[in-house]
Design a protein around this motif. Structure first.
Motif, PDB file in Angstrom:
ATOM      1  N   SER A 183       0.586  -5.557   5.097  1.00 40.08           N
ATOM      2  CA  SER A 183      -1.040  -5.164   4.991  1.00 40.08           C
ATOM      3  C   SER A 183      -0.942  -3.931   3.815  1.00 40.08           C
ATOM      4  CB  SER A 183      -1.742  -5.115   5.958  1.00 40.08           C
ATOM      5  OG  SER A 183      -3.255  -4.979   5.909  1.00 40.08           O
ATOM      6  N   HIS A 184      -1.359  -3.939   2.738  1.00 43.30           N
ATOM      7  CA  HIS A 184      -1.454  -2.864   1.904  1.00 43.30           C
ATOM      8  C   HIS A 184      -0.243  -2.073   1.564  1.00 43.30           C
ATOM      9  CE1 HIS A 184      -5.736  -2.115   3.685  1.00 43.30           C
ATOM     10  NE2 HIS A 184      -5.587  -3.343   3.377  1.00 43.30           N
ATOM     11  N   GLY A 185       0.000  -0.835   1.695  1.00 38.62           N
ATOM     12  CA  GLY A 185       1.122  -0.119   1.306  1.00 38.62           C
ATOM     13  C   GLY A 185       0.975   1.442   1.518  1.00 38.62           C
ATOM     14  N   THR A 186       1.812   2.095   0.793  1.00 39.82           N
ATOM     15  CA  THR A 186       2.135   3.585   0.779  1.00 39.82           C
ATOM     16  C   THR A 186       1.306   4.351  -0.464  1.00 39.82           C
ATOM     17  OG1 THR A 186       4.356   3.670  -0.041  1.00 39.82           O
ATOM     18  CG2 THR A 186       3.937   2.898   2.322  1.00 39.82           C
ATOM     19  N   ARG A 187       1.479   5.685  -0.313  1.00 36.70           N
ATOM     20  CA  ARG A 187       1.348   6.396  -1.284  1.00 36.70           C
ATOM     21  C   ARG A 187       2.391   6.417  -2.335  1.00 36.70           C
ATOM     22  NH1 ARG A 187      -2.752  10.519   0.195  1.00 36.70           N
ATOM     23  NH2 ARG A 187      -3.337  10.488   2.495  1.00 36.70           N
ATOM     24  N   GLU A 188       3.588   6.448  -1.997  1.00 31.48           N
ATOM     25  CA  GLU A 188       4.638   6.419  -2.930  1.00 31.48           C
ATOM     26  C   GLU A 188       4.640   4.991  -3.796  1.00 31.48           C
ATOM     27  OE1 GLU A 188       8.144   6.676  -0.663  1.00 31.48           O
ATOM     28  OE2 GLU A 188       8.282   8.968  -0.654  1.00 31.48           O
ATOM     29  N   GLU A 189       4.173   4.154  -2.927  1.00 31.22           N
ATOM     30  CA  GLU A 189       4.091   2.779  -3.879  1.00 31.22           C
ATOM     31  C   GLU A 189       2.903   2.662  -4.906  1.00 31.22           C
ATOM     32  OE1 GLU A 189       6.126  -0.011  -0.654  1.00 31.22           O
ATOM     33  OE2 GLU A 189       4.028   0.487  -0.441  1.00 31.22           O
ATOM     34  N   ALA A 190       1.970   3.582  -4.560  1.00 25.45           N
ATOM     35  CA  ALA A 190       0.704   3.451  -5.281  1.00 25.45           C
ATOM     36  C   ALA A 190       1.123   4.311  -6.670  1.00 25.45           C
ATOM     37  CB  ALA A 190      -0.595   3.892  -4.605  1.00 25.45           C
ATOM     38  N   GLU A 191       1.847   5.236  -6.231  1.00 25.73           N
ATOM     39  CA  GLU A 191       2.195   6.089  -7.484  1.00 25.73           C
ATOM     40  C   GLU A 191       3.209   5.517  -8.597  1.00 25.73           C
ATOM     41  OE1 GLU A 191       3.393   9.682  -5.303  1.00 25.73           O
ATOM     42  OE2 GLU A 191       1.024  10.168  -4.826  1.00 25.73           O
ATOM     43  N   GLN A 192       4.096   4.791  -7.845  1.00 28.83           N
ATOM     44  CA  GLN A 192       5.023   3.996  -8.750  1.00 28.83           C
ATOM     45  C   GLN A 192       4.426   2.941  -9.730  1.00 28.83           C
ATOM     46  OE1 GLN A 192       9.003   3.772  -9.013  1.00 28.83           O
ATOM     47  NE2 GLN A 192       7.400   2.914 -10.816  1.00 28.83           N
ATOM     48  N   LEU A 193       3.269   2.097  -9.016  1.00 26.92           N
ATOM     49  CA  LEU A 193       2.526   1.291  -9.688  1.00 26.92           C
ATOM     50  C   LEU A 193       1.838   1.930 -11.027  1.00 26.92           C
ATOM     51  CD1 LEU A 193       1.270  -0.835  -6.724  1.00 26.92           C
ATOM     52  CD2 LEU A 193       2.706  -1.605  -8.710  1.00 26.92           C
TER      53      LEU A 193
END
Length: 386
Positions: A312-322
């Motif tokens: 469910s959702h994800g992390t700050r690191e993953e958001a920045e990678q995207l």
């Protein structure tokens, strides 16, 4: 000049689309310290909007009408403005935010993070659920979660179609299951927002995606990057059909958005030849469009060492990678159509009853922004996208 009131679609309780009421006098939010006020130009619609409205997130009683409560208590209160995947332009800034940000176009990381941790998100909540979202003319959000994206080749509606609710969920499914280059990945629900994101992300990571969808969507999914498309209309002999497209190899992992009675078939397609595997069979699940209950034999799970990941959702690191991949042009939008905010009821019905031509995301555009940001992508205006 920023108006004192704005147009917004208010969710007034659990139920059908009649619980969505269009308001013309909702107070415009003000940015607090560390926040920016965003003039919304496009917000992608997600299945979680409907499920939250209908109270379809039971965790104890299968008949329970409820919503996200992973933090220990419900955060969805009424009235609430839904809409998680927000694109817009900074109209004002709160204390501590550089005024140079005013005018920037950005995409919101939709998460309401419980803390500052970058690599884990244990109590997921989001804008449009635990706080007001983007089905409105303005929204106030943390400055560090409103990511500047100035790619001139992306219209605002197209950028919204690449929103975090789908893409971050997809990336977290893949990272949770340790997906690696060279692996064969089955993507279920492949024509929706998360599914189309998964296909693209598999290719970026060097994995090979196989799509499960309706046969009439095969051409579009192959063009997007799917290696092959398996017809979901009949799950009989699924493993044998899978073998034909993989050259006889099991799937290394399944990214599942379906659940229900299909779960056993997905496990079968991973365990038929364990000697051919380089890692454990892995099932990431982030949806249950085919049913919230699955009957499986636990002996099959533990004897074959099937690893199951709830996502469910994800992390700050993953958001920045995207965001980095979007800025670099490595991801492309899959935008189906845009609807005006005042016609959100129509958009909700279309989303539920979508036909075989449906692929990708629906985007909601405030009426005041419609001519510039929505009309070019209306159903009648964009046959190539529909």
């Amino acid at each position: 000049m920023i108006p004192k009131t704005m147009h917004a679609m208010l969710l007034t309780g659990h139920g059908g689309v009649e619980k969505l009421q269009y308001s013309q006098t909702t107070p415009t939010p003000e940015p607090g310290p560390g926040e920016v006020l965003v003039r919304v130009t496009a917000t992608a619609k997600n299945n979680t909007d409907r499920k939250a409205r209908e109270g379809l997130y039971p965790t104890k009683d299968k008949g329970e009408v409820t919503s996200f409560q992973m933090g220990g208590s419900p955060t969805l209160t009424f009235p609430r403005i839904q809409g998680a995947d927000v694109v817009g332009h900074v109209a004002a800034v709160g204390a501590g935010v550089d005024e140079a940000r005013i005018g920037e176009r950005g995409l919101l990381d939709f998460n309401l993070y419980a803390d500052e941790r970058r690599d884990i998100n244990l109590t997921p909540d989001y804008y449009g659920h635990g706080a007001d979202g983007g089905f409105a003319e303005y929204i106030a959000v943390p400055s560090d979660q409103f990511h500047h994206v100035d790619n001139s080749d992306l219209a605002d509606a197209e950028l919204a179609a690449m929103g975090m609710c789908s893409y971050q969920t997809a990336l977290h499914m893949l990272t949770s299951a340790r997906v690696k280059a060279g692996e064969r990945i089955l993507v279920t629900g492949a024509s929706g927002g998360v599914g189309t994101a998964l296909i693209q992300l598999c290719r970026i990571m060097g994995a090979t995606p196989y799509a499960l969808s309706q046969a009439d969507k095969a051409e579009a999914l192959l063009a997007l990057g799917a290696e092959a498309v398996l017809d979901r209309s009949s799950m009989g002999s699924f493993t044998e059909r899978a073998k034909k497209v993989t050259g006889g190899h099991p799937f290394d992992a399944v990214m599942d958005l379906a659940g229900g009675e299909m779960t056993n078939a997905f496990i079968d397609a991973m365990i038929f030849n364990m000697k051919d595997r380089a890692d454990y069979p892995r099932l990431s699940i982030a949806g249950a469009s085919a049913g919230n209950l699955s009957e499986i034999m636990w002996t099959r799970v533990y004897l074959y060492q099937v690893q199951i990941f709830g996502v469910s959702h994800g992390t700050r690191e993953e958001a920045e990678q995207l965001i980095a991949w979007i800025r670099g042009g490595q991801l492309r939008p899959v935008l189906h159509a845009a609807f005006p905010l005042s016609k959100l009821h129509e958009a909700e019905r279309y989303f539920v009853d979508r036909n075989s031509n449906y692929l990708g995301k629906i985007v909601i555009v405030p009426d005041a922004q419609w001519e510039e940001h929505g009309a070019p992508f209306a159903l009648s205006a964009s046959p190539e996208a529909n």
